[in-house]
Design a protein around this motif. Structure first.
Motif, PDB file in Angstrom:
ATOM      1  N   MET A 196       0.850  -1.191   0.000  1.00  0.00           N
ATOM      2  CA  MET A 196       0.000   0.000   0.000  1.00  0.00           C
ATOM      3  C   MET A 196       0.885   1.240   0.000  1.00  0.00           C
ATOM      4  O   MET A 196       2.029   1.210   0.463  1.00  0.00           O
ATOM      5  CB  MET A 196      -0.922   0.011   1.233  1.00  0.00           C
ATOM      6  N   ARG A 197       0.352   2.345  -0.533  1.00  0.00           N
ATOM      7  CA  ARG A 197       1.106   3.590  -0.565  1.00  0.00           C
ATOM      8  C   ARG A 197       0.996   4.307   0.779  1.00  0.00           C
ATOM      9  O   ARG A 197      -0.048   4.291   1.425  1.00  0.00           O
ATOM     10  CB  ARG A 197       0.592   4.524  -1.655  1.00  0.00           C
ATOM     11  N   LEU A 198       2.103   4.942   1.186  1.00  0.00           N
ATOM     12  CA  LEU A 198       2.135   5.694   2.430  1.00  0.00           C
ATOM     13  C   LEU A 198       2.744   7.060   2.150  1.00  0.00           C
ATOM     14  O   LEU A 198       3.863   7.158   1.633  1.00  0.00           O
ATOM     15  CB  LEU A 198       2.974   4.942   3.474  1.00  0.00           C
ATOM     16  N   LEU A 199       2.023   8.122   2.489  1.00  0.00           N
ATOM     17  CA  LEU A 199       2.532   9.472   2.286  1.00  0.00           C
ATOM     18  C   LEU A 199       3.672   9.764   3.250  1.00  0.00           C
ATOM     19  O   LEU A 199       3.608   9.392   4.429  1.00  0.00           O
ATOM     20  CB  LEU A 199       1.419  10.504   2.484  1.00  0.00           C
ATOM     21  N   VAL A 200       4.704  10.424   2.748  1.00  0.00           N
ATOM     22  CA  VAL A 200       5.858  10.782   3.577  1.00  0.00           C
ATOM     23  C   VAL A 200       6.264  12.218   3.276  1.00  0.00           C
ATOM     24  O   VAL A 200       6.031  12.738   2.187  1.00  0.00           O
ATOM     25  CB  VAL A 200       7.070   9.845   3.323  1.00  0.00           C
ATOM     26  N   ALA A 201       6.890  12.830   4.254  1.00  0.00           N
ATOM     27  CA  ALA A 201       7.402  14.189   4.068  1.00  0.00           C
ATOM     28  C   ALA A 201       8.711  14.149   3.283  1.00  0.00           C
ATOM     29  O   ALA A 201       9.470  13.183   3.377  1.00  0.00           O
ATOM     30  CB  ALA A 201       7.629  14.843   5.429  1.00  0.00           C
ATOM     31  N   LYS A 202       8.969  15.184   2.521  1.00  0.00           N
ATOM     32  CA  LYS A 202      10.223  15.278   1.771  1.00  0.00           C
ATOM     33  C   LYS A 202      11.424  15.172   2.716  1.00  0.00           C
ATOM     34  O   LYS A 202      12.424  14.521   2.412  1.00  0.00           O
ATOM     35  CB  LYS A 202      10.267  16.609   1.017  1.00  0.00           C
ATOM     36  N   GLU A 203      11.280  15.773   3.903  1.00  0.00           N
ATOM     37  CA  GLU A 203      12.362  15.758   4.884  1.00  0.00           C
ATOM     38  C   GLU A 203      12.632  14.346   5.403  1.00  0.00           C
ATOM     39  O   GLU A 203      13.752  14.020   5.793  1.00  0.00           O
ATOM     40  CB  GLU A 203      12.034  16.695   6.056  1.00  0.00           C
ATOM     41  N   PHE A 204      11.590  13.504   5.427  1.00  0.00           N
ATOM     42  CA  PHE A 204      11.789  12.103   5.834  1.00  0.00           C
ATOM     43  C   PHE A 204      12.709  11.405   4.839  1.00  0.00           C
ATOM     44  O   PHE A 204      13.652  10.698   5.224  1.00  0.00           O
ATOM     45  CB  PHE A 204      10.444  11.370   5.901  1.00  0.00           C
ATOM     46  N   LEU A 205      12.455  11.604   3.550  1.00  0.00           N
ATOM     47  CA  LEU A 205      13.278  10.984   2.519  1.00  0.00           C
ATOM     48  C   LEU A 205      14.710  11.516   2.560  1.00  0.00           C
ATOM     49  O   LEU A 205      15.669  10.764   2.350  1.00  0.00           O
ATOM     50  CB  LEU A 205      12.657  11.209   1.140  1.00  0.00           C
TER      51      LEU A 205
END
Length: 457
Positions: free
Chosen positions: A105-114
């Protein structure tokens, strides 16, 4: 949908491995929501040469939209990151079986997390992988999946779980009439065997593997056992083992060429909590367990059927590729200059209806995914009472007098970009050229030895 992961969460994810397109991270934190989970994060080439061609908002080119047109969910999706997930769910899963494919499943993440993930995992990655690509921090989501190296999800497992990841490669010999006469050896030698010669020449491996994919796909217990033993002896990037999610055999990213006596000793110690018998080396029982599971499960039969969707070989399929993208066929131009083959041999490919050309390319790309995917088999030792109530498949390993629950899944089922057709063709040419040159050198050497022997007499 709210952001699922913030920068502070990055420390709870550890590097598991990677392929050409994705990084794989495993969850090591304590949140019940993520226990037993792993994530796949897309990568971006460091040279910035990611050529997306004439793509729409979902990352598909206009020609790819034609190829996957029958799968409305894929072509109508406007999110580039979700297209891959939908491809696995709606194309590969029905072909390989719902039981053995988990699209995630897709999970939204913050750019800063990446960005935090990139900083943390760079030192854990093989240097050649890190030099080639980095985390694509422009994404806003990742793919969250069950960690198939574990049996329990969302809770702590009390029994040790041993998981084996196998990259089977192509399990059949092509018989296409479009294979050029000078390449007819393809019909008698596996792609894996011939590619090994090129990899050795380019220092990707230090020795050639004895593994033969035809053995693994044969349906014969003895030949499957032979294949697993060969993979164990020379894992390269085709064989890895995990204990409770941690890699204990094989290499991260780059692979391990040869199993040394030291590696065997360490692995023997690891197996003592899984395989209880003291009758001979536990590694022998482990190899038998894996071979018996491959044979009993029959999952490779499904995989082989999907691989065989490639009916024309790249030497035939490349011609309809140029027709679809409406460009003069570069291969026919090459062949016209060559004295070895005639372009007329392939004229029939250019004459078939466009709908059939689209189908040839669709089936070739699906087959390419199946030829390069991995099979994950997870085991846990159990007993008769648990086995009868378990929802998992069960196997009795006679040599160790033990019962095991097991489950089998296919992983790494990414959609292959249409633009890779030229890459596949050029690689095929390179593999054939290198292998045929090696064969000529061998023949010349043998001829010299025979002449020397005759002179002695």
């Amino acid at each position: 949908m709210e952001i699922g992961l913030e920068p502070k969460d990055a420390v709870d994810w550890s590097y598991r491995g990677e392929g050409a397109v994705n990084l794989v991270l495993a969850y090591t934190g304590s949140s019940p929501s993520f226990l037993g989970k792993m994530m796949r994060i897309q990568k971006m080439p460091n040279d910035g040469k990611e050529d997306n061609g004439n793509t729409s908002g979902n990352g598909l080119t206009s020609h790819e939209k034609v190829i996957w047109g029958e799968c409305k969910e894929v072509v109508s999706c406007q999110n580039k990151e979700i297209v891959e997930f939908l491809f696995v769910k709606h194309v590969m899963r029905p072909l390989l079986g719902h039981k053995h494919v988990n699209p995630g499943m897709r999970l939204l993440v913050a750019k800063e997390f990446l960005e935090s993930v990139e900083n943390i995992v760079t030192s854990q990655r093989p240097s050649w992988r890190a030099d080639a690509a980095c985390v694509d921090t422009n994404r806003n989501s990742v793919l969250l999946m069950d960690d198939l190296t574990l049996f329990a999800h969302g809770r702590v497992e009390d029994k040790p779980c041993l998981s084996v990841e196998i990259k089977p490669k192509c399990g059949f010999l092509p018989s296409s009439s479009f294979i050029a006469q000078e390449n007819v050896i393809k019909k008698g030698k596996t792609r894996f065997e011939m590619h090994q010669v090129l990899k050795l020449q380019e220092n990707e491996i230090s020795e050639i593997s004895e593994y033969d994919p035809l053995d693994l796909f044969s349906g014969s217990k003895d030949r499957i056992h032979k294949a697993i033993r060969a993979l164990y002896a020379t894992p390269q990037n085709n064989f890895r083992v995990f204990l409770n999610g941690s890699l204990v055999f094989g290499g991260l990213g780059g692979g391990t060429c040869k199993t040394t006596s030291k590696v065997e000793q360490d692995f023997e110690h690891i197996l003592k909590d899984i395989i209880k018998t003291k009758d001979g080396p536990r590694a022998n029982h482990f190899i038998e367990l894996v071979a018996e599971t491959v044979y009993t499960s029959g999952v490779l039969d499904h995989l082989l059927d999907v691989q065989k969707l490639d009916k024309y070989n790249i030497e035939g399929a490349i011609h309809v590729y140029y027709d679809l993208i409406n460009q003069p066929c570069k291969v026919c131009k090459e062949l016209e200059k060559s004295t070895k083959s005639s372009a007329s041999q392939f004229s029939s490919m250019h004459l078939i209806p466009m709908a059939e050309k689209v189908n040839v390319l669709k089936e070739f790309l699906i087959s390419a995914t199946a030829k390069d995917c991995s099979v994950m088999i997870s085991f846990r030792s159990t007993n008769d009472v648990i086995s009868r109530s378990s929802s998992h498949s069960n196997l009795h390993l006679e040599s160790a007098k033990q019962e095991f629950d097991y489950k089998v899944h296919f992983i790494d089922l990414d959609m292959r970009p249409l633009k890779k057709m030229e890459v596949y063709y050029e690689l095929d040419k390179k593999i054939m050229k290198t292998y045929l040159e090696m064969m000529k050198k061998k023949e010349a050497l043998l001829g010299g030895e025979r002449r020397a022997q005759r002179q002695c007499f």
